[in-house]
Design an enzyme around this catalytic site. Structure first.
Site, PDB file in Angstrom:
ATOM      1  N   SER A  67       0.762  -1.148  -0.087  1.00  0.00           N
ATOM      2  CA  SER A  67      -0.147  -0.160  -0.088  1.00  0.00           C
ATOM      3  C   SER A  67       1.010   1.227  -0.062  1.00  0.00           C
ATOM      4  O   SER A  67       0.519   2.170  -0.618  1.00  0.00           O
ATOM      5  CB  SER A  67      -0.880  -0.013   1.285  1.00  0.00           C
ATOM      6  OG  SER A  67      -1.935  -0.822   1.233  1.00  0.00           O
ATOM      7  N   ARG A 100       1.558   4.596  -3.048  1.00  0.00           N
ATOM      8  CA  ARG A 100       1.498   5.794  -2.792  1.00  0.00           C
ATOM      9  C   ARG A 100       2.577   6.535  -2.967  1.00  0.00           C
ATOM     10  O   ARG A 100       2.737   7.815  -3.289  1.00  0.00           O
ATOM     11  CB  ARG A 100       0.816   6.059  -1.277  1.00  0.00           C
ATOM     12  CG  ARG A 100      -0.843   5.661  -1.327  1.00  0.00           C
ATOM     13  CD  ARG A 100      -0.903   5.190   0.206  1.00  0.00           C
ATOM     14  NE  ARG A 100      -2.447   4.859   0.295  1.00  0.00           N
ATOM     15  CZ  ARG A 100      -2.952   3.774   0.002  1.00  0.00           C
ATOM     16  NH1 ARG A 100      -2.307   2.808  -0.497  1.00  0.00           N
ATOM     17  NH2 ARG A 100      -4.106   3.516   0.288  1.00  0.00           N
ATOM     18  N   GLY A 138      -6.265  -3.220  -7.324  1.00  0.00           N
ATOM     19  CA  GLY A 138      -7.406  -2.584  -7.164  1.00  0.00           C
ATOM     20  C   GLY A 138      -7.085  -0.981  -6.695  1.00  0.00           C
ATOM     21  O   GLY A 138      -7.380  -0.109  -6.831  1.00  0.00           O
ATOM     22  N   GLN A 188      -8.788   2.783  -0.103  1.00  0.00           N
ATOM     23  CA  GLN A 188      -8.891   2.967  -1.651  1.00  0.00           C
ATOM     24  C   GLN A 188      -9.693   4.197  -2.043  1.00  0.00           C
ATOM     25  O   GLN A 188      -9.222   5.064  -2.813  1.00  0.00           O
ATOM     26  CB  GLN A 188      -8.877   1.869  -2.528  1.00  0.00           C
ATOM     27  CG  GLN A 188      -7.940   0.789  -2.243  1.00  0.00           C
ATOM     28  CD  GLN A 188      -8.255  -0.821  -3.068  1.00  0.00           C
ATOM     29  OE1 GLN A 188      -9.154  -0.785  -3.577  1.00  0.00           O
ATOM     30  NE2 GLN A 188      -7.092  -1.399  -2.908  1.00  0.00           N
ATOM     31  N   ASP A 248      -6.996  -7.225   4.969  1.00  0.00           N
ATOM     32  CA  ASP A 248      -6.191  -8.265   4.327  1.00  0.00           C
ATOM     33  C   ASP A 248      -5.661  -9.409   4.864  1.00  0.00           C
ATOM     34  O   ASP A 248      -5.117 -10.400   4.124  1.00  0.00           O
ATOM     35  CB  ASP A 248      -5.017  -7.358   3.557  1.00  0.00           C
ATOM     36  CG  ASP A 248      -5.461  -6.148   2.572  1.00  0.00           C
ATOM     37  OD1 ASP A 248      -6.539  -6.546   2.130  1.00  0.00           O
ATOM     38  OD2 ASP A 248      -4.649  -5.347   2.182  1.00  0.00           O
ATOM     39  N   ARG A 282     -13.495 -13.794  -1.217  1.00  0.00           N
ATOM     40  CA  ARG A 282     -12.494 -14.304  -0.394  1.00  0.00           C
ATOM     41  C   ARG A 282     -13.372 -15.261   0.696  1.00  0.00           C
ATOM     42  O   ARG A 282     -12.859 -16.351   1.259  1.00  0.00           O
ATOM     43  CB  ARG A 282     -11.573 -13.282   0.641  1.00  0.00           C
ATOM     44  CG  ARG A 282     -10.700 -13.081  -0.201  1.00  0.00           C
ATOM     45  CD  ARG A 282      -9.587 -12.095   0.464  1.00  0.00           C
ATOM     46  NE  ARG A 282      -8.376 -11.727  -0.640  1.00  0.00           N
ATOM     47  CZ  ARG A 282      -7.579 -10.793  -0.367  1.00  0.00           C
ATOM     48  NH1 ARG A 282      -7.708 -10.031   0.521  1.00  0.00           N
ATOM     49  NH2 ARG A 282      -6.811 -10.553  -1.395  1.00  0.00           N
ATOM     50  N   ARG A 335      -3.269 -13.634  -1.788  1.00  0.00           N
ATOM     51  CA  ARG A 335      -3.574 -13.857  -0.279  1.00  0.00           C
ATOM     52  C   ARG A 335      -4.243 -15.468   0.053  1.00  0.00           C
ATOM     53  O   ARG A 335      -3.643 -16.056   1.027  1.00  0.00           O
ATOM     54  CB  ARG A 335      -4.375 -12.932   0.481  1.00  0.00           C
ATOM     55  CG  ARG A 335      -3.618 -11.262   0.328  1.00  0.00           C
ATOM     56  CD  ARG A 335      -3.856 -10.368   1.611  1.00  0.00           C
ATOM     57  NE  ARG A 335      -3.326  -9.240   1.013  1.00  0.00           N
ATOM     58  CZ  ARG A 335      -2.140  -8.685   0.939  1.00  0.00           C
ATOM     59  NH1 ARG A 335      -1.100  -9.383   1.458  1.00  0.00           N
ATOM     60  NH2 ARG A 335      -1.804  -7.465   0.598  1.00  0.00           N
TER      61      ARG A 335
END
Ligand code: S3P
Length: 445
Positions: free
Chosen positions: A23, A27, A94, A169, A332, A363, A405
């Site tokens: 993440s 950024r 995503g 997000q 996550d 998931r 994952r």
């Protein structure tokens, strides 16, 4: 097609490091790419997802040199991107798609964003609505509120947006658009999700503020949960100033080893230089509630992102309930928590986690199917699952449904199962954790 073969081990004694945070890497490359001036980003995660963001910023005009895989030197576009005529490919990511949508909505040209079959089946309405309220025009080509997206960007105006679901997000998309908009933009979340964008904006000297807004826009009180500010305000017309940045190890990658070591009695595991931002480390509280022994050493200093070391001693674990405000902070890690639940004595309940249905795979369905294959009794619910833990596990062959994952979580479960476990189609692991298979090999040998 690659696959992972796993065999049972007895304990996990190791000292490890994990690659850079996914993440934060997205950024860093986006803000560095938009900034005025040149900066160095170290610890960047060179995974497929982050490389999509890096290539997009290059196409938009940023000069990015990869000195090594994880060391970037970026000269930004000073807030003025150049038009990309081809489709910007976000692959499986995503985060790339939703954050880039915020940036592109503010550019005076048309762009097209697309991705793989998983990404083009994920919901994009959640970013289309606020960006259109700010003045952009966004069209879903298939008219299904999914990508491919055509974004007619231009001059935006600030909005006060109350998000229906906690999503970092979506929040980040709006803040990035707000950075270019006229006036101020505020985003209020129902629960606090990861705050990397807010920290990164401050690091790159973009005027912004995190507030504990007491009143909603319609005058009602908004409960402040966990003492964490829920509203973020960004001032428009700002250009980020280039400043060097170091990305810590990814807590979500460390999570797989944390789970394995916690569940093997007597194991001793140290994880070094990992991100310890509270909006990400909900798994540590879950683990401690289940009886794990964990020591957290946060480095003091002025770093933008908290980081440090973790030490874990394996013990017998018991079941728990994971629900409510903690969900965005473990979102996550739920595949890893489900594995943990299978290894803990008793009934673990996971609920309020309906967002799992729209991740890289559904998931809830993926976890339920795979746990059953290992012989774990599990009941599927719309927003979670109930897992009966502590039963004997049999090695099996499972798919990972193109979801990194799921692939890694069930590789970990294989370490506890009798006989051989095979995880099929594991190439998706490169989207977040290059080197996972090697570390797993080392742990099994
Ligand atoms: C991410 C936010 C979360 C998370 C994803 C990464 C981010 O998604 O699940 O893996 O980098 O902002 P949502 O915003 O959909 O909750």
């Amino acid at each position: 097609m690659s696959e992972i073969k796993v065999k049972k081990i007895r304990r996990l004694d190791a000292r490890i490091r994990v690659p850079g945070d996914k993440s934060i890497s997205h950024r860093a490359v986006m803000l560095g790419g938009l900034a005025r001036g040149t900066c160095k980003i170290t610890g960047f995660l060179p995974s497929e997802d982050c490389l999509c963001s890096m290539r997009a910023m290059q196409a938009l005009g940023a000069k990015i040199e990869q000195i090594t895989d994880s060391h970037l030197e970026i000269t930004g576009v000073s807030g003025e991107c150049r038009q990309v005529l081809e489709t910007i490919d976000c692959g499986n990511s995503g985060t790339s798609m939703r954050l880039l949508a915020g940036i592109l909505a503010a550019q005076p040209f048309t762009s097209r964003l697309s991705g793989d079959s998983s990404l083009t089946s994920r919901p994009m309405r959640r970013v289309m609505i606020p960006l259109m309220q700010m003045g952009a025009f966004i069209e879903s080509e298939m008219k299904n509120e999914r990508a491919p997206l055509r974004i007619n960007g231009g001059r935006l105006h600030g909005i006060n947006y109350k998000m229906p679901v906690a999503s970092a997000q979506v929040k980040s998309c709006i803040l990035l658009a707000g950075m270019f908009a006229e006036g101020t933009t505020s985003v209020t979340e129902p629960m606090s999700s990861r705050d990397h964008t807010e920290r990164m904006l401050r690091h790159f000297l973009v005027p912004s503020r995190a507030d504990s807004l007491q009143k909603s826009l319609d005058g009602k009180d908004i409960p402040i949960k966990g003492g964490v500010p829920l509203t973020t305000v960004v001032h428009g017309g700002s250009i980020p100033e280039a400043r060097d940045f170091r990305v810590p190890g990814d807590f979500s990658s460390a999570a797989f080893w944390l789970v394995a070591a916690s569940a093997f009695q007597g194991s001793q595991l140290s994880i070094e230089d990992v991100g310890l931002n509270k909006t990400r480390t909900g798994l540590l509280s879950v683990l401690m509630r289940m009886g794990a022994q964990i020591r957290e050493y946060v480095e003091t200093g002025n770093d933008t992102e908290p980081h440090g070391n973790l030490e874990i001693t394996g013990r017998g674990l018991h079941a728990t309930t994971v629900d409510g405000d903690i969900i965005p902070n473990v979102i996550d890690e739920i595949p890893a928590i489900a594995v943990l639940a299978a290894l803990a004595e008793g009934e673990t309940i996971i609920k309020d986690a309906g967002e799992l249905r729209v991740k890289e795979s559904d998931r809830i369905a993926s976890i339920t199917k795979n746990l059953r294959a290992f012989g774990v009794p599990v009941e599927e619910a719309e927003d979670g699952m109930i897992i009966q833990g502590g039963k004997a596990l049999k090695g099996t062959t499972v798919d990972c449904f193109g979801d990194h994952r799921i692939a890694m979580a069930f590789s970990i479960l294989g370490l506890f199962a009798e006989g051989e476990t095979r995880i099929l189609n594991t190439e998706c692991i490169r989207t977040s954790y290059p080197g996972f298979e090697k570390q797993l090999e080392a742990i099994m040998s």
